[in-house]
Design an enzyme around this catalytic site. Sequence first.
Site, short mmCIF file in Angstrom:
data_model
loop_
_atom_site.label_atom_id
_atom_site.label_comp_id
_atom_site.label_asym_id
_atom_site.label_seq_id
_atom_site.Cartn_x
_atom_site.Cartn_y
_atom_site.Cartn_z
CB THR A 126 -0.89 -0.02 1.27
OG1 THR A 126 -1.48 1.27 1.44
CG2 THR A 126 -0.11 -0.34 2.53
CG ASP A 127 -1.09 5.01 -0.93
OD1 ASP A 127 -1.64 4.32 -0.04
OD2 ASP A 127 -1.67 5.96 -1.51
CD GLU A 128 -3.26 3.68 4.59
OE1 GLU A 128 -2.99 3.51 5.80
OE2 GLU A 128 -4.40 3.77 4.14
CE1 TYR A 151 -3.44 -2.56 5.85
CE2 TYR A 151 -3.18 -0.22 5.39
CZ TYR A 151 -3.32 -1.52 4.94
OH TYR A 151 -3.34 -1.78 3.59
CE LYS A 155 -0.22 -4.52 3.09
NZ LYS A 155 -0.67 -5.86 2.56
CG LEU A 191 -14.92 7.85 2.56
CD1 LEU A 191 -15.28 8.48 3.89
CD2 LEU A 191 -14.07 8.81 1.77
CB VAL A 207 -16.79 13.86 7.48
CG1 VAL A 207 -15.50 14.52 6.99
CG2 VAL A 207 -17.72 13.54 6.30
CG HIS A 277 -6.83 11.24 9.33
ND1 HIS A 277 -8.07 11.83 9.34
CD2 HIS A 277 -6.75 10.58 8.15
CE1 HIS A 277 -8.71 11.54 8.22
NE2 HIS A 277 -7.91 10.79 7.48
P1 NAD Z 1 -10.06 -7.06 2.51
O1 NAD Z 1 -10.04 -6.77 3.97
O2 NAD Z 1 -11.29 -6.76 1.72
O3 NAD Z 1 -9.73 -8.60 2.27
C1 NAD Z 1 -8.73 -9.28 2.97
C2 NAD Z 1 -8.92 -10.77 2.72
O4 NAD Z 1 -7.86 -11.47 3.38
C3 NAD Z 1 -10.24 -11.32 3.30
O5 NAD Z 1 -10.86 -12.18 2.37
C4 NAD Z 1 -9.78 -12.09 4.54
O6 NAD Z 1 -10.63 -13.17 4.87
C5 NAD Z 1 -8.40 -12.57 4.09
N1 NAD Z 1 -7.52 -12.87 5.23
C6 NAD Z 1 -7.28 -12.07 6.31
N2 NAD Z 1 -6.43 -12.69 7.15
C7 NAD Z 1 -6.11 -13.88 6.58
C8 NAD Z 1 -5.27 -14.94 6.96
N3 NAD Z 1 -4.59 -14.92 8.11
N4 NAD Z 1 -5.16 -16.02 6.14
C9 NAD Z 1 -5.88 -16.07 4.98
N5 NAD Z 1 -6.69 -15.10 4.57
C10 NAD Z 1 -6.81 -14.00 5.36
O7 NAD Z 1 -8.81 -6.30 1.92
P2 NAD Z 1 -8.61 -5.58 0.50
O8 NAD Z 1 -9.08 -4.20 0.60
O9 NAD Z 1 -9.10 -6.48 -0.55
O10 NAD Z 1 -7.01 -5.53 0.45
C11 NAD Z 1 -6.28 -6.63 -0.08
C12 NAD Z 1 -4.80 -6.31 0.00
O11 NAD Z 1 -4.53 -5.11 -0.73
C13 NAD Z 1 -4.30 -6.04 1.43
O12 NAD Z 1 -3.03 -6.63 1.55
C14 NAD Z 1 -4.21 -4.52 1.53
O13 NAD Z 1 -3.21 -4.15 2.42
C15 NAD Z 1 -3.84 -4.18 0.10
N6 NAD Z 1 -4.25 -2.85 -0.36
C16 NAD Z 1 -5.55 -2.44 -0.22
C17 NAD Z 1 -5.94 -1.20 -0.72
C18 NAD Z 1 -7.37 -0.71 -0.61
O14 NAD Z 1 -7.65 0.45 -0.94
N7 NAD Z 1 -8.32 -1.52 -0.16
C19 NAD Z 1 -4.99 -0.37 -1.35
C20 NAD Z 1 -3.67 -0.81 -1.45
C21 NAD Z 1 -3.31 -2.06 -0.97
O1 DAU Z 2 -4.10 4.07 0.50
C1 DAU Z 2 -4.33 2.70 0.47
C2 DAU Z 2 -5.13 2.29 1.68
O2 DAU Z 2 -6.45 2.80 1.47
C3 DAU Z 2 -5.16 0.78 1.91
O3 DAU Z 2 -3.87 0.34 2.21
C4 DAU Z 2 -6.12 0.42 3.04
O4 DAU Z 2 -6.23 -0.99 3.14
C5 DAU Z 2 -7.48 1.01 2.75
O5 DAU Z 2 -8.36 0.76 3.82
C6 DAU Z 2 -7.37 2.51 2.49
O6 DAU Z 2 -6.99 3.21 3.71
P1 DAU Z 2 -7.66 4.61 4.16
O7 DAU Z 2 -7.53 4.72 5.61
O8 DAU Z 2 -7.18 5.72 3.32
O9 DAU Z 2 -9.19 4.29 3.73
P2 DAU Z 2 -10.58 4.56 4.44
O10 DAU Z 2 -11.65 4.24 3.45
O11 DAU Z 2 -10.66 3.94 5.80
O12 DAU Z 2 -10.55 6.15 4.67
C7 DAU Z 2 -10.44 7.03 3.55
C8 DAU Z 2 -10.43 8.45 4.11
O13 DAU Z 2 -11.72 8.72 4.67
C9 DAU Z 2 -9.44 8.66 5.23
O14 DAU Z 2 -8.91 9.98 5.13
C10 DAU Z 2 -10.27 8.55 6.49
C11 DAU Z 2 -11.63 9.07 6.05
N1 DAU Z 2 -12.79 8.44 6.73
C12 DAU Z 2 -12.88 7.10 6.75
C13 DAU Z 2 -13.94 6.49 7.39
C14 DAU Z 2 -14.03 4.97 7.45
C15 DAU Z 2 -13.78 9.26 7.30
O15 DAU Z 2 -13.71 10.49 7.23
N2 DAU Z 2 -14.81 8.65 7.93
C16 DAU Z 2 -14.93 7.29 8.02
O16 DAU Z 2 -15.91 6.81 8.63
#
Ligand code: NAD
Ligand code: DAU
Length: 339
Positions: A126-128, A151, A155, A191, A207, A277
Amino acid sequence: MKTLLVTGGCGFIGSNFIRWQLENYPDVEIINVDVLTYAGNLENLSSVEDDPRCRFEKGDICDRAFIDGVLSSTSVDAIVNFAAESHVDRSILDSGPFVQTNIVGTQVLLDASRQANVERYLQVSTDEVYGSLGSEGFFTEETPLDPSSPYSACKTSADLLVQAYCRTHGFPGIITRCSNNYGPYQFPEKLIPLFISNALKDEALPVYGTGENVRDWIHVIDHCRGIDAALRDGKPGEVYNFGGHAELTNMDLTLRLLRALGKPETLIRHVEDRAGHDFRYAIDTAKAERELGWKPQVVFNTGLKETIDWYLSNTTWVERVRSGAYRDYYETQYGHRLA
Ligand code: NAD
Ligand code: DAU
């Protein structure tokens, strides 16, 4: 690259990746390993459940004997590790599962891959891991790692393990780092799906803080295409960033969602800010464009409209996901129960 072991394939991005692979590669074979946490949902793959090219194995990536068993039952060309605890807010409430899955799980997969001589390992990161930007600049692959949340710290630890295995053992690992994904099947703690599903029920949209924080949004299929390009054409030991070139403040995004849904701005509630944040994420995608020939293709407005339409057409999925333990989490996180 015929047989892929995909971990976390029942989550948001993993399930989109599996569907995309099956649509685009007639010969691909996929083993989907997922332990089915709260975020894992077999329903996410119901459209391909009868496809003989995809097999599901329920299990934990932290369980070395289980992973060894999967790798000895089939010759796997590559592993793509999506499995993770993925929500920042949950990592603030309890970092234990994040350390376990995101760090220990990665170490188990790395050791098992080495033992089985798997040719390619792709770590979905992730970019985080880069921390937070001010109002200027972009993350490149050279930006120092500086995670803010439990988190992103986990990562980052996983990325460092992959990097160390590449340097120490000549391990064929590749790391991809992507910005915020949106699209169908995203768990409504994040979000966009949270605010769509709350607005549809006339529930408040919480928010954090002022809502001035900026995220760069990328459609999940553009991310999946990037992962595929890195898997096939990336160089072992390298990192590739992906982003959507669609930076928005959370307030701007919230107002767009409300307008698209025909809901009033009075649903917005400014609540206590997220601890630690990150202010802004933005990605320089030059390396992926140059070396992988990748570019994001989905225009944000079009992708967002399609995503809203998907949630409007899949209310049963949303209702099921928002029942049970989700309601307890919601109360802990937001201080009130969903109606
Ligand atoms: P998600 O939470 O929707 O899905 C995670 C999946 O992993 C689920 O199906 C869960 O059951 C499985 N899992 C969790 N723990 C496990 C374990 N111990 N063994 C086997 N399976 C397990 O997550 P997502 O949003 O699909 O993200 C997937 C990947 O992409 C993550 O590694 C996350 O860090 C990365 N990522 C997500 C985003 C985003 O915006 N969502 C952006 C960049 C990178
Ligand atoms: O940038 C990649 C990441 O994006 C991934 O690695 C993470 O798995 C994914 O969850 C996501 O992280 P963020 O924390 O950026 O996503 P989230 O949707 O939780 O929040 C997006 C923005 O919205 C963030 O600035 C926090 C804000 N937010 C989020 C929630 C859940 C709110 O203002 N209110 C909320 O209730």
